[in-house]
Scaffold this active site. Structure first.
Site, short mmCIF file in Angstrom:
data_model
loop_
_atom_site.label_atom_id
_atom_site.label_comp_id
_atom_site.label_asym_id
_atom_site.label_seq_id
_atom_site.Cartn_x
_atom_site.Cartn_y
_atom_site.Cartn_z
N GLU A 110 -12.52 48.26 -25.56
CA GLU A 110 -12.08 47.43 -26.70
C GLU A 110 -13.23 46.57 -27.25
O GLU A 110 -13.02 45.48 -27.77
CB GLU A 110 -10.90 46.52 -26.32
N HIS A 119 -10.10 38.43 1.65
CA HIS A 119 -9.38 39.32 2.56
C HIS A 119 -10.30 39.95 3.60
O HIS A 119 -9.82 40.62 4.52
CB HIS A 119 -8.67 40.44 1.77
#
Length: 418
Positions: free
Chosen positions: A400, A375
């Site tokens: 996690e 972009h």
């Protein structure tokens, strides 16, 4: 609204003739999902149905608010309660306590779809589901009936409390103590980086009831409002801004023995079993972000012109897009295989969950980062969704269990199974 084309809600018209850069994410021309990256491939008809429900919810209830939730740090309680009405508050919790009773594979399909609407909110929903499952799986009848129904409806929200200021990857060294006094445990210590901390109602807490190491850890459910329970300041984060993060502090906090999940000394095992599923869940959230970013990058290449031609005619960018799509599909396949292994309680489940978390979170972050690069300067503006997807999933490589710890678990399995 069909799942096909949903992700283009996040597209931005990047032509230089655009009158205003500030367009809402849901005012975009639609493009279909390319068949080679279609997330419905290989699913049963039933799985396709609830995948469609999740995609529709992401497009209609989450995506239009994603930028606002991020900028204003809004915890979207009412939106999540709407998601719970669809069964997303207790996806793999048993139906007798209000859950949907779906499989781990079903769960990853749902979280991937929801994350296309807002990664941060979906990631919190995944943590809430993990806590709900832990109570459902390791709690007794009274505990399950007391907590799970309201967690499934999201009338109450849950937080997972393992990490401490001095124990992150070395979770078994945690110091939060729980001294038994009569029919209560008295907790002292603190937990760090707790998702939902201060705004949630139920805290699944790992604490030390015995000696050093993993065998001295137990698991307690602590309710908000318990005397001695308090919270630190709301942390300012790079991403995950639609969910609050605070320290959870215990100062002579008395918790009934009746709130202990399982036996004394079983807490670390409960925590790790929760994390096995949590790792698949968070990898699934990364998949959703990466899937959205592949779509965004493709759309941008097709409309953005440089040197008189659309960027899509540039072979280098074509190759980059092909690599992104390949990494996405490979990640999805590994995550889904890990989900099946965990559901079937296969001997390779722990290693596969670690592989899926390691591979998918690394590769999906790379996909989002490459989409931003494609972009150009526009990708660095907060008007464009790619930067938010990138910011939100960066932390998936840390929480996690860090991806370095995932490598340790995988290596341990390789070296000890022979």
């Amino acid at each position: 609204m069909a799942a096909v084309g949903t992700l283009s809600r996040f597209s931005r018209l990047t032509s230089c003739v655009c009158k205003s850069r500030r367009l809402f994410f849901n005012r975009i021309p639609r493009r279909g999902i390319a068949s080679c990256i279609d997330p419905s491939l290989g699913l049963t008809d039933e799985q396709k149905e609830f995948q469609k429900v999740a995609f529709d919810f992401a497009a209609n209830e989450m995506a239009p608010h994603m930028i606002e939730w991020d900028e204003k740090e809004i915890f979207p309680v009412e939106c999540m309660r709407k998601a719970a009405q669809l069964g997303f508050g207790g996806i793999y919790v048993q139906p007798e306590v209000g859950g949907s009773g779906l499989s781990r594979l079903d769960t990853t399909v749902i979280f991937e779809a929801l994350s296309t609407g807002c990664v941060s909110t979906t990631a919190y929903i995944s943590i809430h589901n993990m806590c709900n499952w832990m109570i459902d799986t390791f709690g007794n009848t009274e505990q399950r009936e007391r907590y799970c129904p309201e967690l499934c409806t999201m009338d109450k929200f849950a937080s997972y409390c393992l990490t401490e200021p001095g124990s992150g990857s070395d979770a078994a060294s945690l110091l939060t103590s729980a001294q038994l006094k009569g029919d209560h445990y008295v907790l002292n210590g603190s937990k760090a980086f707790i998702s939902g901390g201060g705004d949630t109602d139920v805290y699944v807490v790992m604490c030390r009831t015995g000696g050093k190491g993993a065998k001295g850890i137990s698991c307690l459910v602590v309710e908000k409002g318990t005397p001695g329970l308090s919270f630190g300041k709301k942390e300012k984060k790079v991403g995950w801004n639609s969910q609050p993060t605070r320290a959870v502090i215990f100062e002579d906090c008395a918790v009934p023995v009746a709130n202990r999940l399982g036996a004394e000394g079983q807490g670390f095992n409960i925590a790790m079993k929760g994390l096995n599923g949590g790792r698949i869940n968070i990898a699934s959230c990364s998949l959703g972000a990466a899937h959205a970013c592949v779509q965004l990058a493709r759309d941008h290449l097709c409309v953005r012109k440089q040197f008189g031609e659309p960027l899509s005619s540039n072979q280098f960018l074509q190759f980059k897009l092909a690599e992104m799509a390949t990494k996405l599909v490979a990640s999805r396949l590994l995550v889904r295989e890990a989900a099946k292994a965990l559901q079937e309680n296969r001997p390779d489940a722990v290693a596969l969950c670690s592989m899926a978390k390691l591979f998918a979170t690394d590769e999906c972050f790379a996909i989002c980062n490459q989409a931003l690069q494609m972009h150009g300067g526009y990708g660095y503006l907060k008007d464009y969704a790619v930067q938010q997807f990138m910011r939100d999933i960066r932390v998936h490589q840390i929480l996690e269990g860090t991806n370095e710890v995932m490598r340790m678990i995988i290596a341990r399995g390789l070296l000890t199974d022979s």
